[in-house]
Each structure stands twice: as structure tokens, then as C-alpha cells.
Design a protein around this motif. Structure first.
Motif, PDB file in Angstrom:
ATOM      1  N   ASP A  42      61.572 -20.970  21.316  1.00 44.24           N
ATOM      2  CA  ASP A  42      62.469 -19.874  20.952  1.00 44.24           C
ATOM      3  C   ASP A  42      61.999 -18.560  21.589  1.00 44.24           C
ATOM      4  OD1 ASP A  42      63.784 -21.774  19.415  1.00 44.24           O
ATOM      5  OD2 ASP A  42      62.670 -21.264  17.599  1.00 44.24           O
TER       6      ASP A  42
ATOM      7  N   THR B 260      64.320 -16.327  13.441  1.00 44.83           N
ATOM      8  CA  THR B 260      64.322 -17.752  13.074  1.00 44.83           C
ATOM      9  C   THR B 260      65.748 -18.263  13.279  1.00 44.83           C
ATOM     10  OG1 THR B 260      64.687 -17.084  10.793  1.00 44.83           O
ATOM     11  CG2 THR B 260      62.419 -17.571  11.432  1.00 44.83           C
ATOM     12  N   PRO B 261      65.931 -19.570  13.442  1.00 45.00           N
ATOM     13  CA  PRO B 261      67.268 -20.064  13.805  1.00 45.00           C
ATOM     14  C   PRO B 261      68.287 -19.906  12.674  1.00 45.00           C
ATOM     15  CG  PRO B 261      65.779 -21.897  13.392  1.00 45.00           C
ATOM     16  CD  PRO B 261      64.943 -20.664  13.385  1.00 45.00           C
TER      17      PRO B 261
ATOM     18  N   VAL C  41      59.538 -15.840  15.544  1.00 43.41           N
ATOM     19  CA  VAL C  41      60.325 -17.043  15.870  1.00 43.41           C
ATOM     20  C   VAL C  41      59.665 -18.281  15.262  1.00 43.41           C
ATOM     21  CG1 VAL C  41      61.249 -16.119  18.038  1.00 43.41           C
ATOM     22  CG2 VAL C  41      59.075 -17.360  18.036  1.00 43.41           C
TER      23      VAL C  41
END
Lengths: 199, 199
Positions: free
Chosen positions: B91, B144-145, B86
Motif C-alpha cells: 500500500d 488503511t483499506p 498503511v
């Protein structure tokens, strides 16, 4: 604070006790404090921890101030013969930001609430009446909130002020600016009709 | 902090810098701190001021912890061969609260963002690859976003991990649970269709 070994979790627990801060916001704030610069967290922390020592009640009006007299009571440009009576410092702050009042405030820090333990004996009527006599107040605007306790306080004060020969008024209650009538509660609608003004 | 003589105003200015806290909430919180018991303001203030000293990064995964190793890295019940990568501690916290993952995390504290000054040379790839080799990680989930930087990071890591022979996957992107399709942005709708699964 007891060291639980979980400083972030402890902080979240403290933050959720703030008004308007839920579990999610509290976590967001806590994580933000660690990613933001450390000076900020420290400055904010110290501002909170020492707030109670640095703020006291104005000797004249009861509002929060860092000095003996608050900025408004010390300001000679404010009308000295008109008082706006409010329940809490936040209420005076809200009226002040609206820039509609040029007199001074009187903060009760209480409302008449016999069931909640504030009957006429506990209610701070004497300091208000003494101030009115001392400062030669001619007019009082009652701006306690439009709740049961606020209305009761307003009626109680109006009677005392009438006996003292002080001109007294109550702020209007009605439909708020920009409010959709469909979503306004019946009591407010009733007050809006009751308080109608001829055009 | 410099003493401006307006401790409440100073506090409001510090509070509006918090995420999700506007001018109104900041005032509400500031007034609340003075009407709430003073112990609370002091405890919260100290928790904030000392947070940075009491929290460090886990020597293994980089997440926030008060100890050398975080609670998850120290927990022998967590699967030791699966990593969820993350960007930020928040997160990992969000995934942990969903209770859907039984492995360990790796917190990058960065995303690949060449325009923002984080190119391959600045990106912390080495600590991740070293950890994978040292701990015998067999599977990596890239969480990851779903942003430009998050996707770039994911692609970059996927390539490095493939070379290292590690099984790699990317979390799904699509319409959120409970989301009304009408209000979902076109990119998300595109991803939801692209990522459709046969039933």
C-alpha cells in the motif's frame, strides 16, 4: 546477481520479463513472496534456478523430460506408428491435455523461417525422417501452428513425408469453439469456409 | 524439494500459488523458463530463494528494506512530522508511485480484526504511538483499506490519536477515476455521495 541494495525492486525487474506478467502483477507477486511463508519462496526459487539442469530433451521425441526417454515415449500403451509433429513442447502439452491423441509426439524445436535464419539446411528434418524409418511410423499429423512459418514448415514436411510414403495430414484451422464469428479475423474465417465439411 | 521426476509439473504446481497466476499462465511461464536463456531462470530463482534473507522491516516505519532504515525514513527531504499509516508495504508502494505524498509512512502489517484473532491486545498500537511521540509527529493520514477491517482500524487509531492530540484524517473513499458508475458497487456509491464536496 549484483547487489543493488533494493532486492524487491530487482525482483520486480526480473518478474516483468515473464510472459503475461506486467509491472502491476510483478509488484503483487514480489510483495506476496515476502508475506507468504518463506519456505515457499525458497522452494519456488530453487525450482526455477535448477530447472535447466533437471530438464533435458527426450532422446526420441525431443520433448522436455527429466529422464532419457519422456513418459510418453516410454509408455507402451501409446500407438507407436502415429506421430504428431509440433513446433514446441508447450504445443504437445496442450494437445495432450485435450486427450484426443493416442500416439507419440515429435517436437521440432524449430519452424522453417528462412528470413529468421532457419532455412532447409538448418531445419531438423533428418532426425524426424530417421525416427520415422527406425520406428516404422506409418502416419504423421502435422500440428505446427497456423502461422506463416508453421504453414511453411507443414508444406515442407508434407513433401518430404510423401516421398517417404508416409500417410500425412494437417490439423484443421477454423473458427475456435465458443468463438464469436464477429470477432474472428478474416484469414481464420477464410480457412473455416475453405475447410468446410459436408453434413 | 522432493524429486518427483517431473520438474516441469512441480514448477507449475508452485507457480499457480502466485497471485494472479492461473493454470494456463503457470504452464506458459514454466515453458518460457526452459526456452529463455538459462541465466535468467537461475537469476530469478536465486532472487526469489534469497529474498527473505535480504529483506527486513525498517526499524522506524516497518516497510520492507535491505538496510536498517528504509530509503524514505533515511531521506532528510521527506517531511518528518506527517505520517501516512498503511496496512501493508504494497500500500505504501502504491501511494509512493502516485507521487502525492511527501511525508513518511508507518506500515502496520496488521488490521484490527477481532474475529480473525487481532483484537486491541494484538494490534501494534504501541510502536505507532511511541514513534509519534519520539519523532514529534503532528499529522497522521489513515490510509488503511476501505474494507470492514480497514475502517475498524481507522476508527480505532483515530480515537487513540485524538487522545494524543495529533491531527488525524482518513483518505477519501468513492468512485475511482475513470470508473463507470454503472459498474460501481452500492457501498462505494453511498460513500461517494456521503463524501461529496461543494464546488
Amino acid at each position: 546477481m549484483h547487489d543493488s541494495g533494493d532486492p524487491l525492486g530487482d525482483l520486480v525487474k526480473l518478474l516483468v520479463r515473464l510472459p503475461g506478467v506486467g509491472e502491476k502483477s510483478a509488484r503483487r507477486i514480489a510483495f506476496h513472496m515476502l508475506s507468504a511463508d518463506r519456505d515457499y519462496a525458497q522452494t519456488l526459487g530453487e525450482a526455477l534456478a535448477t530447472l535447466g539442469e533437471r530438464v533435458r530433451r527426450c532422446a526420441s521425441c525431443g520433448n522436455y523430460t527429466a529422464r532419457e526417454l519422456c513418459a510418453l515415449c516410454a509408455d507402451p500403451r501409446r500407438a507407436g506408428d502415429v506421430l504428431c509433429v509440433v513446433a514446441r513442447p508447450a504445443d504437445a502439452d496442450a494437445i495432450e491435455r485435450a486427450r484426443v491423441f493416442g500416439g507419440r509426439y515429435h517436437v521440432l524445436h524449430a519452424l522453417l523461417d528462412p528470413l529468421g535464419g532457419v532455412g532447409p539446411a538448418e531445419f531438423p528434418l533428418v532426425p524426424l525422417m530417421e525416427r520415422i524409418a527406425r520406428e516404422g511410423i506409418r502416419e504423421v499429423i502435422l500440428a505446427t501452428p497456423p502461422t506463416v512459418e508453421g504453414e511453411a514448415t507443414s508444406l515442407y514436411l508434407a513433401e518430404a513425408l510423401r516421398s517417404a510414403g508416409v500417410s500425412t495430414s494437417r490439423i484443421a484451422s477454423g473458427v475456435p469453439h465458443g468463438g464469436d464469428l464477429e470477432f474472428v479475423d478474416p484469414i481464420t474465417l477464410g480457412r473455416a469456409l475453405e475447410g468446410r465439411r459436408s453434413l
